[in-house]
Design an enzyme around this catalytic site. Sequence first.
Site, PDB file in Angstrom:
ATOM      1  N   ASN A   1     -14.158  -9.508 -10.001  1.00  0.00           N
ATOM      2  CA  ASN A   1     -14.890  -8.263  -9.803  1.00  0.00           C
ATOM      3  C   ASN A   1     -16.241  -8.423 -10.500  1.00  0.00           C
ATOM      4  O   ASN A   1     -16.316  -8.387 -11.732  1.00  0.00           O
ATOM      5  CB  ASN A   1     -14.059  -7.129 -10.436  1.00  0.00           C
ATOM      6  CG  ASN A   1     -14.603  -5.773 -10.085  1.00  0.00           C
ATOM      7  OD1 ASN A   1     -15.714  -5.652  -9.581  1.00  0.00           O
ATOM      8  ND2 ASN A   1     -13.815  -4.756 -10.373  1.00  0.00           N
TER       9      ASN A   1
ATOM     10  N   ARG B   1     -13.582  -8.449  -5.108  1.00  0.00           N
ATOM     11  CA  ARG B   1     -13.934  -7.080  -4.751  1.00  0.00           C
ATOM     12  C   ARG B   1     -15.390  -7.090  -4.279  1.00  0.00           C
ATOM     13  O   ARG B   1     -16.293  -7.448  -5.036  1.00  0.00           O
ATOM     14  CB  ARG B   1     -13.782  -6.172  -5.974  1.00  0.00           C
ATOM     15  CG  ARG B   1     -14.190  -4.757  -5.665  1.00  0.00           C
ATOM     16  CD  ARG B   1     -13.981  -3.838  -6.836  1.00  0.00           C
ATOM     17  NE  ARG B   1     -14.509  -2.518  -6.495  1.00  0.00           N
ATOM     18  CZ  ARG B   1     -15.007  -1.665  -7.372  1.00  0.00           C
ATOM     19  NH1 ARG B   1     -15.039  -1.973  -8.649  1.00  0.00           N
ATOM     20  NH2 ARG B   1     -15.457  -0.503  -6.983  1.00  0.00           N
TER      21      ARG B   1
ATOM     22  N   HIS C   1     -15.387   2.924  -3.340  1.00  0.00           N
ATOM     23  CA  HIS C   1     -14.161   3.135  -4.132  1.00  0.00           C
ATOM     24  C   HIS C   1     -12.903   3.023  -3.271  1.00  0.00           C
ATOM     25  O   HIS C   1     -11.851   3.563  -3.616  1.00  0.00           O
ATOM     26  CB  HIS C   1     -14.170   4.504  -4.842  1.00  0.00           C
ATOM     27  CG  HIS C   1     -15.260   4.636  -5.873  1.00  0.00           C
ATOM     28  ND1 HIS C   1     -16.075   5.738  -5.972  1.00  0.00           N
ATOM     29  CD2 HIS C   1     -15.665   3.790  -6.839  1.00  0.00           C
ATOM     30  CE1 HIS C   1     -16.943   5.567  -6.949  1.00  0.00           C
ATOM     31  NE2 HIS C   1     -16.718   4.386  -7.484  1.00  0.00           N
TER      32      HIS C   1
ATOM     33  N   ARG D   1     -26.511   8.129 -11.541  1.00  0.00           N
ATOM     34  CA  ARG D   1     -27.054   8.276 -10.182  1.00  0.00           C
ATOM     35  C   ARG D   1     -27.123   9.745  -9.799  1.00  0.00           C
ATOM     36  O   ARG D   1     -26.266  10.529 -10.187  1.00  0.00           O
ATOM     37  CB  ARG D   1     -26.158   7.577  -9.156  1.00  0.00           C
ATOM     38  CG  ARG D   1     -25.971   6.103  -9.374  1.00  0.00           C
ATOM     39  CD  ARG D   1     -25.098   5.546  -8.250  1.00  0.00           C
ATOM     40  NE  ARG D   1     -24.613   4.230  -8.586  1.00  0.00           N
ATOM     41  CZ  ARG D   1     -23.323   3.886  -8.532  1.00  0.00           C
ATOM     42  NH1 ARG D   1     -22.403   4.757  -8.158  1.00  0.00           N
ATOM     43  NH2 ARG D   1     -22.962   2.668  -8.855  1.00  0.00           N
TER      44      ARG D   1
ATOM     45  N   GLU E   1      -6.836  -1.148  -8.557  1.00  0.00           N
ATOM     46  CA  GLU E   1      -7.636  -1.863  -7.557  1.00  0.00           C
ATOM     47  C   GLU E   1      -7.262  -3.344  -7.473  1.00  0.00           C
ATOM     48  O   GLU E   1      -7.193  -3.908  -6.385  1.00  0.00           O
ATOM     49  CB  GLU E   1      -9.129  -1.709  -7.884  1.00  0.00           C
ATOM     50  CG  GLU E   1      -9.616  -0.289  -7.610  1.00  0.00           C
ATOM     51  CD  GLU E   1     -10.554   0.246  -8.656  1.00  0.00           C
ATOM     52  OE1 GLU E   1     -10.291   0.021  -9.854  1.00  0.00           O
ATOM     53  OE2 GLU E   1     -11.545   0.887  -8.289  1.00  0.00           O
TER      54      GLU E   1
END
Length: 397
Positions: free
Chosen positions: A10, A91, A179, A235, A384
């Site tokens: 990742n 990922r 996600h 963000r 994940e």
Amino acid sequence: MSNLPVLVLNSGSSSIKFAMYEAGNGKREKLFDGAVDGIGTAMGTFWIKDAAGKKLVDQTPPLPSRAEAFALVAAALNSADFPKPAAIGHRVVCAGPTIRENQLVTPQFIDELESYAELAPLHTPIAVYILRESLRLFPGVPNFSCLDTYFHRHFTEEVYTLPLPPEYAAMGVRRYGFHGLSYESIVHELEPKVPERLVVAHLGNGASISAIKNGVGVDTSMSMTPFSGIISGSRTGDMDPGVLIYILRKLAAGKPGTLEAADELESIIGKKAGLLGVSGLSNDMRSLREAIAAGNKDARLAVTLFTRLITKYVASYFAELGGMDMLVFTGGIGENDGDTRAEVCAGLSALGIKLDVAKNKSRGMATISAADSKVVVRVIPPAEDLMIVNHVVRLLH
Ligand code: AMP
């Protein structure tokens, strides 16, 4: 199938995280995990811990660039100290309009991904670099790309279309959603009893909300880029596009090149906005909660903007799904911050959502709704990495 060591990678802007799992016949056992962090600094960190948490590697190397960081990881994992991976799952946060499936990584695949780099300039160049290096540094080991957009691949035309002339859709301008591996893992955790009308709030440093019908993603708050939807740590989330044009004009006025101004604008909306921008303090919820407790008004405003927008999205998905059977909180904030969950759910009381105050104090996997709540509210940590291992095992066959 006999047991296979599967490596999960990742890669982010300043770190590369990894974990090795032993996978076979439904078994998924973590052997070790690790990370190099602080890419671009004179002293980073590099550690590997076994499943019991014992440190096997603990270093503070100079990490001037991603090249040194990934070389360290590859050298350690190719050494006799660790099992050689039988396959690697990456990922991949972003893809393009033609890359919708998880798949074997080939040089052609990487070229195709790179051709869409402009759609995701903060993520795709990193993915492209790591994928190329991974093919080189782990010769003979199959690499698989596992997309954070894959879960959202069933969106209907009215969900993925952005309101622009069609030539922009042809360039790849559309809603992708992110996600996805987290959402997939929540559905996986709820199987075989996945509620028909499910809303999941993934609240981490990046944050998004998804509407899920019978286990299939039907809508999500992030769009073409992870900038959109609810506000995240740094963000903006959704914002009047006119604001961007206004800021860009201001920036371009003092700059010889408008492109530089565009880069600066991207940095403003992506790195200096959100919880950090409004609070002027931090993108980290723990620090913000401490500041709120000490009476800091800007921190209070930042967190209120965050929870208010989550409430609005969840309520809109209630309408879109024709009701809601379950609301799930996940991600670092969703799992650990009972105050955020309480503030979001207080805004949803008109929908009959009620929390059990005592249960909401718990951390990790829990059901936190009151007995008479019309919607079951749960906390489920995302998994994940396990989803990546599952995809790799499926694709290997
Ligand atoms: P993630 O990106 O999923 O790792 O989540 C990171 C976010 O989770 C940061 O805003 C952290 O402040 C927040 N977080 C982690 N632990 C806690 C906690 N105990 N209380 C409140 N927020 C937390």
